[in-house]
Design a protein around this motif. Structure first.
Motif, mmCIF file in Angstrom:
data_model
loop_
_atom_site.group_PDB
_atom_site.id
_atom_site.type_symbol
_atom_site.label_atom_id
_atom_site.label_comp_id
_atom_site.label_asym_id
_atom_site.label_seq_id
_atom_site.Cartn_x
_atom_site.Cartn_y
_atom_site.Cartn_z
ATOM 1 N N GLY A 142 28.949 -69.677 -38.237
ATOM 2 C CA GLY A 142 29.131 -69.250 -36.853
ATOM 3 C C GLY A 142 28.174 -68.171 -36.407
ATOM 4 O O GLY A 142 28.408 -67.548 -35.367
ATOM 5 N N PHE A 143 27.095 -67.942 -37.170
ATOM 6 C CA PHE A 143 26.122 -66.927 -36.763
ATOM 7 C C PHE A 143 25.518 -67.315 -35.417
ATOM 8 O O PHE A 143 25.007 -68.425 -35.235
ATOM 9 N N ALA A 144 25.585 -66.399 -34.470
ATOM 10 C CA ALA A 144 25.042 -66.644 -33.133
ATOM 11 C C ALA A 144 23.601 -66.150 -33.107
ATOM 12 O O ALA A 144 23.357 -64.956 -32.916
ATOM 13 N N ASP A 145 22.680 -67.033 -33.322
ATOM 14 C CA ASP A 145 21.267 -66.681 -33.389
ATOM 15 C C ASP A 145 20.732 -66.458 -31.976
ATOM 16 O O ASP A 145 20.752 -67.368 -31.145
ATOM 17 N N PRO A 146 20.253 -65.245 -31.678
ATOM 18 C CA PRO A 146 19.727 -64.994 -30.330
ATOM 19 C C PRO A 146 18.555 -65.895 -29.964
ATOM 20 O O PRO A 146 18.271 -66.079 -28.782
ATOM 21 N N GLN A 147 17.879 -66.467 -30.975
ATOM 22 C CA GLN A 147 16.768 -67.367 -30.655
ATOM 23 C C GLN A 147 17.258 -68.604 -29.911
ATOM 24 O O GLN A 147 16.493 -69.244 -29.181
ATOM 25 N N ASN A 202 4.389 -61.299 -37.204
ATOM 26 C CA ASN A 202 5.436 -62.283 -36.967
ATOM 27 C C ASN A 202 5.072 -63.635 -37.589
ATOM 28 O O ASN A 202 5.939 -64.352 -38.087
ATOM 29 N N ALA A 203 3.786 -63.972 -37.564
ATOM 30 C CA ALA A 203 3.347 -65.251 -38.119
ATOM 31 C C ALA A 203 3.606 -65.337 -39.624
ATOM 32 O O ALA A 203 3.734 -66.434 -40.177
ATOM 33 N N ALA A 204 3.706 -64.189 -40.280
ATOM 34 C CA ALA A 204 3.941 -64.178 -41.731
ATOM 35 C C ALA A 204 5.425 -64.274 -42.065
ATOM 36 O O ALA A 204 5.778 -64.382 -43.247
ATOM 37 N N ASN A 237 14.958 -67.488 -39.531
ATOM 38 C CA ASN A 237 15.289 -67.084 -38.169
ATOM 39 C C ASN A 237 14.694 -65.734 -37.799
ATOM 40 O O ASN A 237 14.872 -65.270 -36.683
ATOM 41 N N ARG A 238 13.976 -65.089 -38.740
ATOM 42 C CA ARG A 238 13.279 -63.849 -38.400
ATOM 43 C C ARG A 238 11.944 -64.131 -37.692
ATOM 44 O O ARG A 238 11.384 -63.247 -37.068
ATOM 45 N N ARG A 239 11.453 -65.356 -37.805
ATOM 46 C CA ARG A 239 10.186 -65.693 -37.151
ATOM 47 C C ARG A 239 10.455 -66.193 -35.735
ATOM 48 O O ARG A 239 11.265 -67.093 -35.514
ATOM 49 N N LEU A 240 9.756 -65.585 -34.784
ATOM 50 C CA LEU A 240 9.915 -65.946 -33.378
ATOM 51 C C LEU A 240 8.681 -66.692 -32.893
ATOM 52 O O LEU A 240 7.616 -66.658 -33.524
ATOM 53 N N SER A 241 8.822 -67.349 -31.759
ATOM 54 C CA SER A 241 7.655 -67.994 -31.154
ATOM 55 C C SER A 241 6.725 -66.915 -30.601
ATOM 56 O O SER A 241 7.141 -65.791 -30.310
ATOM 57 N N ASP A 242 5.450 -67.244 -30.459
ATOM 58 C CA ASP A 242 4.496 -66.277 -29.918
ATOM 59 C C ASP A 242 4.897 -65.850 -28.515
ATOM 60 O O ASP A 242 4.726 -64.674 -28.137
#
Length: 271
Positions: A132-137, A211-213, A217-222
């Motif tokens: 149930g983790f609500a991922d802000p992404q 961020n690219a590295a 779910n810690r990686r975001l879009s550019d």
């Protein structure tokens, strides 16, 4: 080994009538079982085994029992009598966009101090929720905001309890200047007036590279990184100390952070 008929059996070995886990069973129907403990010694001249006594209760002093003071709102620290933050007990909030290096810098700063210091990352606490983790992404909604606020409150509890027991604490979070209720104001309510915020804000190209590295779910879009970085620019002019660590390595950034915190102790920022 055989025993003469009618000779008593040897006593069971080990404390408590036998080795650990041993339970006596009758050898054959009608067998009376092993004899009970010997009677208490009567007078002098007793040569039998010592009577069994229950162990004396162990004092809490020998078991490491420690009374932990409850955590209350964190007050402003006293100015250190030496360069940097010295041995001051601090509550620090390191603010910055994804990829700014908050967690890495916070861990190094905490590990280099000469006094006990803990690091608490809000992202780590948010991810304690598994099912149930609500991922802000996936979009900012009531569920993701509720989990964020719950994690922030949990971090605040941790910081207050650490400081009440003589352990400094540095927290990190991507706090937006345009959402004071969800962000900085909430941190102040949960930790106390002695919380010292510092913004870590390198250039956009640096956070994009870092961020690219990342993975998971810690990686975001550019696009998301650029949007977050743009909102963080609102901290300029806020009165909070800002570190542009675009050209600093982690060691240098941690040293600059300590210098800024020392100045913040002497003259707390208005926020």
């Amino acid at each position: 080994m055989q025993h003469a008929v009618g000779a008593p059996l040897p006593p069971p070995q080990g404390p408590g009538n036998g080795p650990a886990g041993w339970t006596h069973q009758a050898q054959h129907p009608g067998h009376p079982g092993p004899p009970g403990p010997p009677p208490a010694p009567q007078g002098q001249g007793w040569t039998g085994p010592a009577p069994h006594h229950a162990p004396a209760p162990v004092s809490r002093e020998t078991t490491g029992h420690v009374q932990l003071p409850p955590g209350g709102p964190v007050p402003l620290p006293a100015p250190p009598a030496e360069p940097g933050t010295g041995t001051a007990t601090l509550a620090v909030l390191l603010i910055g966009p994804a990829g700014a290096g908050k967690t890495t810098v916070a861990k190094l700063w905490a590990s280099r101090r000469r006094v006990p210091t803990a690091h608490v990352s809000l992202d780590d606490v948010r991810e304690w929720v598994c099912s149930g983790f609500a991922d802000p992404q996936a979009g900012w909604n009531d569920h993701s905001e509720a989990q964020y606020r719950l994690a922030r409150r949990t971090c605040g509890f941790a910081a207050r309890n650490f400081l009440a027991n003589g352990i400094s604490c540095i927290l990190d979070d991507a706090v937006f200047p345009d959402r004071p209720v969800v962000g900085l104001g909430g941190w102040k309510r949960h930790v106390g007036p002695g919380l010292l915020p510092v913004v870590l804000l390198p250039g956009l190209e640096i956070v994009l590279e870092r961020n690219a590295a990342r993975s998971g779910n810690r990686r975001l879009s550019d696009e998301e990184v650029a949007r977050i970085h743009g909102r963080m620019a609102g901290w300029y002019g806020s009165g909070l100390p800002i570190i542009d660590n675009s050209t600093y390595d982690v060691e240098t950034t941690a040293r600059v952070l300590d210098d800024i915190l020392a100045r913040s102790i002497a003259s707390p920022p208005a926020w």
